[in-house]
Design a protein around this motif. Sequence first.
Motif: not given
Ligand code: MG
Length: 374
Positions: A149, A194, A220-221, A296
Amino acid sequence: MKITSVSTALLEPMPWVLVKVRTDEGLIGIGEAYHGAGVHQIAVDHRLMRPLIGQDPRNVDKLFRDMRNAMSASGFYQGAVMSAISGIEMALWDITGQSFGVPIWQLLGGKFRDRIRVYNDCHEGDDNTPKSWAEKAKAVEARGFDAIKFDIDPQPTQRDKYNRGISNENIDFFVNAVATIREALHPNTDLLIDAHWFYSPSDILKVAQGLESLNLLWLEDPIPPENIDVMAMVTRSTSLPICTGENFYTAHGFRELIEKQASDIISPDLAKSGGLLEGRKIADLANLYYIPYSPHNISGPIGTVAACHVCAAVENFQVLEFHHLDNELWNGLTIEQDLIIDGHITIPESPGLGVTLNENVAREACKEDLGFFE
Ligand code: MG
């Protein structure tokens, strides 16, 4: 068997919160609560102690609800309070497993898998060239990780940090950096991105459009977590899989997100969303909609291995987060060494949590003035 005490230790430099539950029969459980303001103090607050002391630690679900109910009138039970409850709940499972002579995953319904796939969070490259981001990714892949990531947090050149906007220059940089990483990695190595809640829906969708052809596992998010309808809109507006969940608490907190299919993948943090059984309930709720489950996790080894028990026991597990490659303290906190091999954690077979806290290492890392499991 009766609970006799609950105590905590706050470590540094990473503020990992370890929780210890003792019993009158000598069994001791260890858990980890997500760090946050005062979590180490909340976990030993008299309002949480009252429903625990003198009770059988093996009635885990009942005690979870008793702790939650005890905090209902004391500022409610999300945020730091639920983090504290989560750490205690893990320790109760550790005791219960030891008591019955089985690993926690067995108590959660048995296992689907023997090894838990973990992804390494690389954050960013060593400098702001796409080449350095790709080099970092290649180095991690060479160590056996097949899921990696990176973050696309706002860059210094971004125009205004309050309006959630992103400049065209920054969009180009992120798309270039991610494309360069993707090109450098094996096609079967998963790449995750992310955005840490920084962007407006319209601006993150510009980034998403640039990333859509790169076969990412997820973005992500993309936006702040509170507005489920907007999250659903973003998710439906891009072919890129969207992942969110680390700021949601308990199965109730995930219900709307899941029922509206507002996220393609969910990522609860088990050290704050309610612990292990609640983690299983969240996974099962998501599984009704065939939504993958990718917790997470920025915990130390205690919280990470605890999460692995749930990841082993649920059908829809996808991949578990890991942040602490080459962190000596992470590696030294358990007696068992080399927990992560080739990007996977092997599920413990011994009773309870199945790993043992190295108390000497923990004591040295403990914030002295706060005491060590006192
Ligand atoms: Mg995160």
